[in-house]
Design a protein around this motif. Structure first.
Motif, PDB file in Angstrom:
ATOM      1  N   UNK A   1       0.836  -1.191   0.000  1.00  0.00           N
ATOM      2  CA  UNK A   1       0.000   0.000   0.000  1.00  0.00           C
ATOM      3  C   UNK A   1       0.877   1.249   0.000  1.00  0.00           C
ATOM      4  N   UNK A   2       0.416   2.278  -0.677  1.00  0.00           N
ATOM      5  CA  UNK A   2       1.026   3.602  -0.651  1.00  0.00           C
ATOM      6  C   UNK A   2       0.144   4.488   0.223  1.00  0.00           C
ATOM      7  N   UNK A   3       0.763   5.153   1.203  1.00  0.00           N
ATOM      8  CA  UNK A   3      -0.007   6.005   2.093  1.00  0.00           C
ATOM      9  C   UNK A   3       0.330   5.699   3.542  1.00  0.00           C
ATOM     10  N   UNK A   4      -0.450   6.285   4.461  1.00  0.00           N
ATOM     11  CA  UNK A   4      -1.675   7.053   4.183  1.00  0.00           C
ATOM     12  C   UNK A   4      -1.374   8.515   3.898  1.00  0.00           C
ATOM     13  N   UNK A   5      -2.359   9.179   3.276  1.00  0.00           N
ATOM     14  CA  UNK A   5      -2.317  10.617   3.097  1.00  0.00           C
ATOM     15  C   UNK A   5      -3.727  11.170   3.272  1.00  0.00           C
ATOM     16  N   UNK A   6      -3.808  12.363   3.833  1.00  0.00           N
ATOM     17  CA  UNK A   6      -5.094  13.036   3.976  1.00  0.00           C
ATOM     18  C   UNK A   6      -5.341  13.996   2.819  1.00  0.00           C
ATOM     19  N   UNK A   7      -4.357  14.162   1.940  1.00  0.00           N
ATOM     20  CA  UNK A   7      -4.460  15.079   0.811  1.00  0.00           C
ATOM     21  C   UNK A   7      -5.038  14.323  -0.388  1.00  0.00           C
ATOM     22  N   UNK A   8      -6.303  14.520  -0.675  1.00  0.00           N
ATOM     23  CA  UNK A   8      -6.955  13.772  -1.760  1.00  0.00           C
ATOM     24  C   UNK A   8      -6.389  14.138  -3.129  1.00  0.00           C
ATOM     25  N   UNK A   9      -5.978  15.380  -3.293  1.00  0.00           N
ATOM     26  CA  UNK A   9      -5.389  15.795  -4.565  1.00  0.00           C
ATOM     27  C   UNK A   9      -4.054  15.097  -4.793  1.00  0.00           C
ATOM     28  N   UNK A  10      -3.243  15.025  -3.737  1.00  0.00           N
ATOM     29  CA  UNK A  10      -1.965  14.333  -3.841  1.00  0.00           C
ATOM     30  C   UNK A  10      -2.183  12.837  -4.087  1.00  0.00           C
ATOM     31  N   UNK A  11      -3.184  12.251  -3.418  1.00  0.00           N
ATOM     32  CA  UNK A  11      -3.482  10.829  -3.607  1.00  0.00           C
ATOM     33  C   UNK A  11      -3.858  10.534  -5.053  1.00  0.00           C
ATOM     34  N   UNK A  12      -4.670  11.395  -5.658  1.00  0.00           N
ATOM     35  CA  UNK A  12      -5.063  11.198  -7.052  1.00  0.00           C
ATOM     36  C   UNK A  12      -3.861  11.329  -7.977  1.00  0.00           C
ATOM     37  N   UNK A  13      -2.968  12.245  -7.636  1.00  0.00           N
ATOM     38  CA  UNK A  13      -1.746  12.431  -8.416  1.00  0.00           C
ATOM     39  C   UNK A  13      -0.878  11.179  -8.349  1.00  0.00           C
ATOM     40  N   UNK A  14      -0.725  10.637  -7.134  1.00  0.00           N
ATOM     41  CA  UNK A  14       0.037   9.393  -6.984  1.00  0.00           C
ATOM     42  C   UNK A  14      -0.568   8.277  -7.827  1.00  0.00           C
ATOM     43  N   UNK A  15      -1.895   8.132  -7.708  1.00  0.00           N
ATOM     44  CA  UNK A  15      -2.572   7.049  -8.414  1.00  0.00           C
ATOM     45  C   UNK A  15      -2.365   7.169  -9.922  1.00  0.00           C
ATOM     46  N   UNK A  16      -2.507   8.368 -10.458  1.00  0.00           N
ATOM     47  CA  UNK A  16      -2.329   8.571 -11.902  1.00  0.00           C
ATOM     48  C   UNK A  16      -0.919   8.216 -12.334  1.00  0.00           C
ATOM     49  N   UNK A  17       0.060   8.603 -11.528  1.00  0.00           N
ATOM     50  CA  UNK A  17       1.449   8.342 -11.900  1.00  0.00           C
ATOM     51  C   UNK A  17       1.780   6.856 -11.836  1.00  0.00           C
ATOM     52  N   UNK A  18       1.269   6.159 -10.818  1.00  0.00           N
ATOM     53  CA  UNK A  18       1.519   4.721 -10.738  1.00  0.00           C
ATOM     54  C   UNK A  18       0.819   3.977 -11.873  1.00  0.00           C
ATOM     55  N   UNK A  19      -0.397   4.394 -12.211  1.00  0.00           N
ATOM     56  CA  UNK A  19      -1.136   3.722 -13.283  1.00  0.00           C
ATOM     57  C   UNK A  19      -0.485   3.905 -14.643  1.00  0.00           C
ATOM     58  N   UNK A  20       0.086   5.082 -14.872  1.00  0.00           N
ATOM     59  CA  UNK A  20       0.758   5.309 -16.151  1.00  0.00           C
ATOM     60  C   UNK A  20       2.178   4.756 -16.148  1.00  0.00           C
ATOM     61  N   UNK A  21       2.644   4.310 -14.999  1.00  0.00           N
ATOM     62  CA  UNK A  21       3.970   3.721 -14.887  1.00  0.00           C
ATOM     63  C   UNK A  21       3.910   2.202 -14.926  1.00  0.00           C
ATOM     64  N   UNK A  22       4.454   1.572 -13.894  1.00  0.00           N
ATOM     65  CA  UNK A  22       4.574   0.112 -13.884  1.00  0.00           C
ATOM     66  C   UNK A  22       3.402  -0.596 -13.209  1.00  0.00           C
ATOM     67  N   UNK A  23       2.414   0.175 -12.701  1.00  0.00           N
ATOM     68  CA  UNK A  23       1.326  -0.445 -11.955  1.00  0.00           C
ATOM     69  C   UNK A  23      -0.026   0.030 -12.464  1.00  0.00           C
ATOM     70  N   UNK A  24      -0.408  -0.384 -13.689  1.00  0.00           N
ATOM     71  CA  UNK A  24      -1.678   0.069 -14.271  1.00  0.00           C
ATOM     72  C   UNK A  24      -2.904  -0.406 -13.499  1.00  0.00           C
ATOM     73  N   UNK A  25      -2.755  -1.434 -12.641  1.00  0.00           N
ATOM     74  CA  UNK A  25      -3.889  -1.958 -11.882  1.00  0.00           C
ATOM     75  C   UNK A  25      -4.009  -1.332 -10.490  1.00  0.00           C
ATOM     76  N   UNK A  26      -3.216  -0.319 -10.193  1.00  0.00           N
ATOM     77  CA  UNK A  26      -3.279   0.329  -8.870  1.00  0.00           C
ATOM     78  C   UNK A  26      -4.666   0.914  -8.643  1.00  0.00           C
TER      79      UNK A  26
END
Length: 295
Positions: free
Chosen positions: A261-286
């Motif tokens: 798991x990545x986190x935790x974070x209370x910043x929803x904008x940062x969380x969405x940014x992380x998710x987008x970057x991982x999905x476009x990288x090596x973890x499209x199923x994140x």
């Protein structure tokens, strides 16, 4: 009578060389030699090769900028591909340090747009990096001379695999690397957009600590990257991702599986940014473990 013949011969030679240098059309038959890989910057610059300016930078031009946490630029922080190599900008970074080879760029690029839409000034204190946030501020130290400079990263590059940063002409001159053209340097992140997000989170905590603390404790957003049965492999990948991305990580085990798991974070904008970057990288199923906590 000779002059027209000479002119006709010269014209024929020009046509011959023009045909040799032209690119094949898309409907031309296949040839034995593979097509040349075209640079994204082909035709963009007036000079084929880079060069030094006709004067040295002034002391004023070599003044270090004052590092400050700026918001992410709208362009230049998206994943990109150059010459078949994928690059994933790390816009979440608050800490970063690396050692490698620095180079510099000058006349060829002067006056052209940088990756975040600004105009490159070779006499400014700026730099290009493959993945650091745009914009951000770093200290670059020449490890041979111990001379250092602070630069604002506003461009992408260098795209030589053995180099970590491209400096402006003024910055390169300041750290004493112009004569050799390259130098072994240490790069240290000083300010980044992610630090600005942290500062913005601190302000409401100071004004209304009870409400902010309650909200922070209630919201715990996690992103799951994968679940595997090999615990040792999960731990190895955890260390690799934590080091590469500078993000908090956690492994939860149960029913024979180990979830990273990545986190935790209370910043929803940062969380969405992380998710987008991982999905476009090596973890499209994140995915978000709990959408209510992350949305």
């Amino acid at each position: 009578m000779k002059k027209p013949l000479i002119s006709l011969f010269a014209f024929a030679v020009v046509l011959l060389f023009s045909a040799c240098s032209s690119k094949p059309t898309s409907d031309a038959p296949g040839t034995a030699e593979p097509a040349r890989r075209v640079s994204p910057n082909d035709g963009r610059y007036q000079q084929e090769h880079d060069s030094k300016p006709s004067r040295l930078p002034t002391l004023l031009e070599m003044t270090d900028p004052t590092p400050k946490a700026e918001a992410l630029s709208r362009g230049g922080n998206n994943p990109y591909n150059i010459f078949g190599q994928d690059y994933l900008p790390l816009s979440h970074l608050t800490e970063h340090e690396e050692i490698g080879i620095a180079s510099w760029y000058g006349n060829k690029f002067h006056g052209h747009l940088t990756s975040n839409g600004e105009t490159y000034n070779m006499f400014g204190m700026s730099a290009a990096h493959k993945t650091l946030p745009l914009p951000s501020y770093v200290r670059v130290t020449n490890l041979d001379t111990n001379q250092s400079a602070i630069v604002r990263v506003n461009d992408r590059g260098p795209f030589h695999q053995d180099r970590v940063i491209d400096l402006s002409y003024s910055a390169a001159y300041k750290i004493g690397m112009l004569q050799r053209g390259t130098a072994r340097v240490k790069v240290e992140l000083l300010k980044s957009p992610a630090m600005l997000a942290q500062q913005q989170q601190v302000i409401p905590m100071q004004r209304a600590p009870e409400l902010s603390t309650s909200s922070r404790l209630a919201r715990q957003c996690y992103i799951q990257l994968f679940a595997i049965s090999d615990n040792n492999r999960a731990r190895q990948l955890q260390q690799q991702i934590a080091s590469q991305w500078s993000v908090p990580t956690e492994i939860r085990s149960g029913n024979g599986l180990h979830r990273l798991l990545i986190g935790p974070t209370a910043d929803t904008q940062l969380a969405q940014q992380w998710l987008n970057q991982f999905r476009t990288g090596s973890y499209p199923q994140a995915f978000f473990v709990d959408g209510n906590q992350c949305g």
